[in-house]
Design a protein around this motif. Structure first.
Motif, mmCIF file in Angstrom:
data_model
loop_
_atom_site.group_PDB
_atom_site.id
_atom_site.type_symbol
_atom_site.label_atom_id
_atom_site.label_comp_id
_atom_site.label_asym_id
_atom_site.label_seq_id
_atom_site.Cartn_x
_atom_site.Cartn_y
_atom_site.Cartn_z
ATOM 1 N N SER A 8 0.842 4.144 -2.940
ATOM 2 C CA SER A 8 0.622 5.565 -2.628
ATOM 3 C C SER A 8 1.751 6.427 -3.162
ATOM 4 O O SER A 8 1.537 7.526 -3.682
ATOM 5 C CB SER A 8 0.498 5.736 -1.110
ATOM 6 O OG SER A 8 -0.589 4.999 -0.618
ATOM 7 N N SER A 48 0.827 -1.211 0.000
ATOM 8 C CA SER A 48 0.000 0.000 0.000
ATOM 9 C C SER A 48 0.862 1.262 0.000
ATOM 10 O O SER A 48 0.529 2.265 -0.645
ATOM 11 C CB SER A 48 -0.937 -0.015 1.221
ATOM 12 O OG SER A 48 -0.189 -0.014 2.419
ATOM 13 N N ARG A 49 1.981 1.218 0.705
ATOM 14 C CA ARG A 49 2.881 2.385 0.714
ATOM 15 C C ARG A 49 3.497 2.615 -0.664
ATOM 16 O O ARG A 49 3.595 3.762 -1.122
ATOM 17 C CB ARG A 49 3.984 2.183 1.756
ATOM 18 C CG ARG A 49 3.488 2.255 3.200
ATOM 19 C CD ARG A 49 4.610 1.955 4.168
ATOM 20 N NE ARG A 49 4.157 2.024 5.553
ATOM 21 C CZ ARG A 49 4.921 1.697 6.592
ATOM 22 N NH1 ARG A 49 6.173 1.271 6.402
ATOM 23 N NH2 ARG A 49 4.440 1.795 7.822
#
Length: 281
Positions: free
Chosen positions: A225, A221-222
């Protein structure tokens, strides 16, 4: 009520159902005195079983036969009403069918209600006719069993309880076979795999712990993003450096923006809205 009267004396029910002519006691023979005694006992039994409202209907009756007849007409109706009820029940009897997924007990209960109501209205059906009706009312899957019963037994002497008992035994065998057959279950959907940029983690693998999977999801997810931010910054720099590449506005004919973001179009819309509000006022 018939059973209660017979418990008192077997001859009392006869005096109730047969017309009795009341005479003076001085003119009675010994047999007529016995009938008069039975009549009084029957009247007492009937009156004691009535509510006050029901008693008002029969209070003027002089014999047990008159009380019985009036109660029959009140609750069962006249002969014409009885014929109408019999006609309706016979219609239900002719159309009677076993319902899908219905048990034998449930079907027998519905069928018995119809037969009992017909019997109360003095419409008695033959035993053979009732047995044939039940066998013809079964679902198509029961046809082999119905045929076997017809060939093996005399339906004129076979009682209704015996017939239902045979059908219930067959029903139990069907259920036992259904329970013995293993049910085919659908294969559970395969668990998806967690894919990160630096590697692949198989979630379905038993060697991976929940903590490892959680860390990989967080890491993924990082990275996503971060890629979104990079893409956004690159797009903004590209638009500022090459505004003509965005396109040309159809409203003001100037590059750098589209018609949806045109400031002149917004001004025109506000003026139109204000003008419309003034006309409405």
């Amino acid at each position: 009520m018939r059973i209660y009267l017979q418990c008192i004396d077997l001859d009392i029910l006869d005096i109730v159902e047969k017309k009795y002519v009341k005479k003076l006691s001085s003119e009675m023979t010994e047999d007529e005195k016995k009938l008069a005694n039975h009549n009084i006992k029957a009247m007492n039994a009937l009156v004691c079983g009535l509510t006050p409202n029901e008693y008002q209907r029969v209070s003027t009756c002089a014999t047990a036969y008159e009380i019985w007849e009036k109660l029959c007409i009140t609750h069962e109706g006249t002969p014409q009403v009885k014929e109408s009820k019999i006609s309706g029940l016979m219609h239900d009897y002719e159309l009677f069918k076993m319902l899908p997924n219905e048990s034998i007990d449930s079907m027998f209960s519905r069928f018995t209600n119809i037969i009992n109501e017909l019997h109360d209205l003095n419409k008695v059906l033959k035993n053979q006719e009732i047995n044939y009706k039940i066998l013809r009312s079964l679902m198509p899957a029961w046809e082999p069993k119905a045929t076997a019963i017809e060939e093996a037994h005399d339906l004129s002497t076979l009682t209704l309880d015996e017939l239902i008992g045979k059908l219930k035994v067959y029903e139990m065998k069907i259920k036992e076979k259904e329970e013995a057959i293993p049910r085919v279950t659908e294969e559970p959907p395969q668990k998806s795999k967690s894919i990160a940029l630096r590697g692949v983690i198989d979630v379905s693998s038993s060697s991976n712990s929940e903590d490892d999977v959680s860390r990989e999801v967080t890491h993924l997810s990082r990275r996503i993003s971060k890629l979104i931010k990079i893409n956004k910054n690159f797009k903004n720099r590209f638009n500022n450096k090459f505004p003509s590449r965005i396109g040309k506005c159809f409203e003001c004919n100037e590059p750098g923006h589209l018609a949806n973001d045109c400031p002149k179009l917004k001004e025109k819309y506000l003026k139109y809205k204000k003008k419309k509000a003034m006309y409405a006022g």
